[in-house]
Write a protein that holds these residues in place. Structure first.
Motif, mmCIF file in Angstrom:
data_model
loop_
_atom_site.group_PDB
_atom_site.id
_atom_site.type_symbol
_atom_site.label_atom_id
_atom_site.label_comp_id
_atom_site.label_asym_id
_atom_site.label_seq_id
_atom_site.Cartn_x
_atom_site.Cartn_y
_atom_site.Cartn_z
ATOM 1 N N ILE A 49 0.871 -1.192 0.000
ATOM 2 C CA ILE A 49 0.000 0.000 0.000
ATOM 3 C C ILE A 49 0.903 1.236 0.000
ATOM 4 C CG2 ILE A 49 -1.675 1.373 1.333
ATOM 5 C CD1 ILE A 49 -2.743 -1.219 2.534
ATOM 6 N N GLY A 50 0.552 2.217 -0.792
ATOM 7 C CA GLY A 50 1.232 3.513 -0.766
ATOM 8 C C GLY A 50 0.231 4.561 -0.289
ATOM 9 N N ALA A 51 0.631 5.386 0.678
ATOM 10 C CA ALA A 51 -0.287 6.394 1.223
ATOM 11 C C ALA A 51 0.248 7.789 0.924
ATOM 12 C CB ALA A 51 -0.445 6.207 2.719
ATOM 13 N N PHE A 52 -0.647 8.674 0.493
ATOM 14 C CA PHE A 52 -0.282 10.054 0.149
ATOM 15 C C PHE A 52 -1.193 11.004 0.916
ATOM 16 C CE2 PHE A 52 2.183 9.191 -3.785
ATOM 17 C CZ PHE A 52 1.834 7.859 -3.993
ATOM 18 N N SER A 53 -0.625 11.784 1.810
ATOM 19 C CA SER A 53 -1.426 12.824 2.461
ATOM 20 C C SER A 53 -1.715 13.929 1.449
ATOM 21 C CB SER A 53 -0.643 13.414 3.640
ATOM 22 O OG SER A 53 -1.249 14.612 4.080
ATOM 23 N N LEU A 54 -2.912 14.510 1.550
ATOM 24 C CA LEU A 54 -3.268 15.656 0.694
ATOM 25 C C LEU A 54 -3.493 16.893 1.559
ATOM 26 C CD1 LEU A 54 -5.848 13.872 -1.666
ATOM 27 C CD2 LEU A 54 -3.467 14.422 -2.188
ATOM 28 N N GLN A 55 -2.896 16.895 2.739
ATOM 29 C CA GLN A 55 -3.027 18.005 3.678
ATOM 30 C C GLN A 55 -2.440 19.271 3.039
ATOM 31 O OE1 GLN A 55 0.084 18.784 5.128
ATOM 32 N NE2 GLN A 55 -0.311 19.699 7.126
ATOM 33 N N GLN A 56 -2.795 20.424 3.599
ATOM 34 C CA GLN A 56 -2.576 21.688 2.878
ATOM 35 C C GLN A 56 -1.132 22.021 2.511
ATOM 36 O OE1 GLN A 56 -1.259 24.612 4.449
ATOM 37 N NE2 GLN A 56 -1.047 23.749 6.496
ATOM 38 N N SER A 57 -0.154 21.436 3.204
ATOM 39 C CA SER A 57 1.234 21.807 2.892
ATOM 40 C C SER A 57 1.843 20.937 1.787
ATOM 41 C CB SER A 57 2.100 21.676 4.157
ATOM 42 O OG SER A 57 2.297 20.307 4.471
ATOM 43 N N LEU A 59 2.658 18.620 -1.769
ATOM 44 C CA LEU A 59 2.885 18.964 -3.182
ATOM 45 C C LEU A 59 1.588 18.842 -3.981
ATOM 46 C CD1 LEU A 59 6.309 17.159 -3.799
ATOM 47 C CD2 LEU A 59 5.905 19.579 -3.312
ATOM 48 N N LEU A 60 0.756 17.924 -3.562
ATOM 49 C CA LEU A 60 -0.578 17.769 -4.149
ATOM 50 C C LEU A 60 -1.538 17.849 -2.974
ATOM 51 C CD1 LEU A 60 -2.247 17.013 -6.683
ATOM 52 C CD2 LEU A 60 -1.963 14.618 -6.029
ATOM 53 N N THR A 61 -2.491 18.754 -3.043
ATOM 54 C CA THR A 61 -3.307 18.978 -1.849
ATOM 55 C C THR A 61 -4.787 19.163 -2.161
ATOM 56 O OG1 THR A 61 -3.611 20.420 0.067
ATOM 57 C CG2 THR A 61 -2.764 21.474 -1.908
ATOM 58 N N ALA A 62 -5.602 18.765 -1.173
ATOM 59 C CA ALA A 62 -7.030 19.080 -1.238
ATOM 60 C C ALA A 62 -7.391 19.869 0.017
ATOM 61 C CB ALA A 62 -7.841 17.793 -1.294
ATOM 62 N N GLY A 63 -6.390 20.381 0.704
ATOM 63 C CA GLY A 63 -6.616 21.042 1.993
ATOM 64 C C GLY A 63 -6.482 20.025 3.107
ATOM 65 N N GLU A 64 -7.185 18.933 3.002
ATOM 66 C CA GLU A 64 -7.083 17.794 3.926
ATOM 67 C C GLU A 64 -7.381 16.524 3.135
ATOM 68 O OE1 GLU A 64 -5.963 17.287 6.770
ATOM 69 O OE2 GLU A 64 -5.940 19.252 7.763
ATOM 70 N N MET A 116 -13.893 11.218 0.927
ATOM 71 C CA MET A 116 -13.514 12.544 0.437
ATOM 72 C C MET A 116 -14.723 13.157 -0.282
ATOM 73 S SD MET A 116 -10.557 13.344 -2.343
ATOM 74 C CE MET A 116 -9.165 13.347 -1.261
ATOM 75 N N SER A 117 -14.898 14.442 -0.137
ATOM 76 C CA SER A 117 -16.017 15.068 -0.849
ATOM 77 C C SER A 117 -15.666 15.220 -2.328
ATOM 78 C CB SER A 117 -16.322 16.446 -0.250
ATOM 79 O OG SER A 117 -15.295 17.337 -0.628
ATOM 80 N N GLU A 118 -16.685 15.339 -3.173
ATOM 81 C CA GLU A 118 -16.430 15.503 -4.611
ATOM 82 C C GLU A 118 -15.699 16.814 -4.894
ATOM 83 O OE1 GLU A 118 -20.214 14.955 -6.455
ATOM 84 O OE2 GLU A 118 -20.044 12.767 -6.332
ATOM 85 N N PHE A 119 -15.973 17.835 -4.068
ATOM 86 C CA PHE A 119 -15.283 19.106 -4.265
ATOM 87 C C PHE A 119 -13.779 18.933 -4.049
ATOM 88 C CE2 PHE A 119 -13.516 23.081 -2.747
ATOM 89 C CZ PHE A 119 -13.872 23.932 -3.783
ATOM 90 N N SER A 120 -13.416 18.236 -2.947
ATOM 91 C CA SER A 120 -11.982 18.001 -2.669
ATOM 92 C C SER A 120 -11.361 17.184 -3.804
ATOM 93 C CB SER A 120 -11.802 17.241 -1.353
ATOM 94 O OG SER A 120 -12.291 18.001 -0.299
ATOM 95 N N LEU A 125 -7.750 16.574 -8.536
ATOM 96 C CA LEU A 125 -7.581 16.222 -9.953
ATOM 97 C C LEU A 125 -6.990 17.399 -10.731
ATOM 98 C CD1 LEU A 125 -10.821 14.113 -10.589
ATOM 99 C CD2 LEU A 125 -8.460 13.307 -10.492
ATOM 100 N N GLY A 126 -7.398 18.626 -10.357
ATOM 101 C CA GLY A 126 -6.821 19.819 -10.985
ATOM 102 C C GLY A 126 -5.336 19.919 -10.656
ATOM 103 N N GLY A 127 -5.008 19.678 -9.374
ATOM 104 C CA GLY A 127 -3.607 19.734 -8.929
ATOM 105 C C GLY A 127 -2.766 18.661 -9.603
#
Ligand SMILES: Cc1ncc(COP(=O)(O)O)c(C=O)c1O
Length: 277
Positions: A49-57, A59-64, A116-120, A125-127
């Motif tokens: 398993i590979g895990a990627f945080s998307l927290q605000q800091s 390289l790729l983020t959704a804020g959380e 995850m919400s669709e907005f996040s 996906l944009g990032g």
């Protein structure tokens, strides 16, 4: 668990050997390394398993939020269920009728609602479309900074495992020689660099066995007979101690500018080195 920390990809080839020899699955924490390539493959695809945080800091983020990837269909199903309150996608092979949910009760995994919400998801996906381009710009500027620092003795940039084909830079870690630092606390160097650049520059994390939250001897699951084995004072971590005493980190976005921005960093580092002498 391999944690790709401080823009250094872990030595995955060695870790995979150990994992195979002892039959211990390898997990990868890629939260600081979105998009890096090691031995021809993206990191996150080496462990089960590979895990990627998307927290605000990141390289790729959704804020959380975050992403977990796997090639194993059983783990994939379980992870789906963990994050969807134990539900799984409908197994009928056809789309849900209008107004019916795509997920349904499964009953074999007690999950939580971590969806995850669709907005996040749209933000990520944009990032993702920008990630490779931004990583390439950060790499080019990192190489430029390396060249500029070659003429400044006493300060160097932290590198990554040799087999890394595409390094990525979540943070830019600068190491100051012990002889240059002398009695000066690296926290003061971080504060001075921060003031020069008006960027959040920090020292790196302390060694694990000095971390205030790592108190295994306070845990009720550690048996009296195991206390000695779990005692953090038993571990000597000289590399982590050296790194803690000598390194500061700059945020990744300082490499998203142009040559003059890289120059500003080099000039600030030069000034700090002069001050230390
Ligand atoms: C290496 C690493 N792992 C895990 C995390 C935790 O991620 P999250 O905040 O999304 O839980 C972070 C940072 O936040 C991190 O840098």
């Amino acid at each position: 668990m391999a944690v790709h920390l401080y823009s250094s990809i872990a030595d995955l080839n060695s870790l995979l050997e150990i994992s195979a020899e002892h039959n211990i699955p390898l997990l990868e924490d890629c939260s600081q390394a979105h998009g890096a390539v090691y031995c021809g493959r993206r990191i996150g695809s080496f462990g089960v398993i590979g895990a990627f945080s998307l927290q605000q800091s990141k390289l790729l983020t959704a804020g959380e939020g975050g992403i977990a990837v796997t090639n194993d269909s059983t783990l994939y199903d379980r992870m789906q269920q963990f994050r969807a309150d134990g539900r799984h996608y409908r197994r009928t092979g056809c789309a849900a009728p209008i107004e019916f949910a795509e997920i349904e009760f499964a009953g074999d995994v007690a999950g939580r609602n971590l969806c995850m919400s669709e907005f996040s998801a749209a933000v990520v996906l944009g990032g993702l479309e920008l990630l490779d381009e931004q990583n390439a710009l950060r790499l080019a500027n990192f190489r430029l900074l390396e060249r500029r620092l070659a003429s400044i003795p006493g300060v160097s940039l932290v590198s990554t495992a040799a087999a890394t084909e595409l390094p990525v830079f979540y943070s830019i870690v600068c190491r100051f020689d012990a002889s240059l630092l002398g009695e000066c606390d690296v926290a003061d160097v971080a504060a001075a660099l921060s003031a020069e650049l008006r960027l959040p520059v920090d020292r790196i994390d302390p060694p694990m066995n000095e971390h205030p939250l790592y108190c295994p001897l306070k845990s009720s699951i550690v048996q009296a007979s195991d206390r000695e084995r779990f005692d953090p004072r038993r571990f000597d971590l000289p590399n982590a101690q050296r790194a803690y005493a000598s390194c500061v980190e700059l945020p990744h976005y300082c490499l998203l500018g142009d040559e003059s921005d890289v120059d500003d960093i080099a000039v600030a580092l030069e000034k700090i080195v002069r001050w230390l002498r």
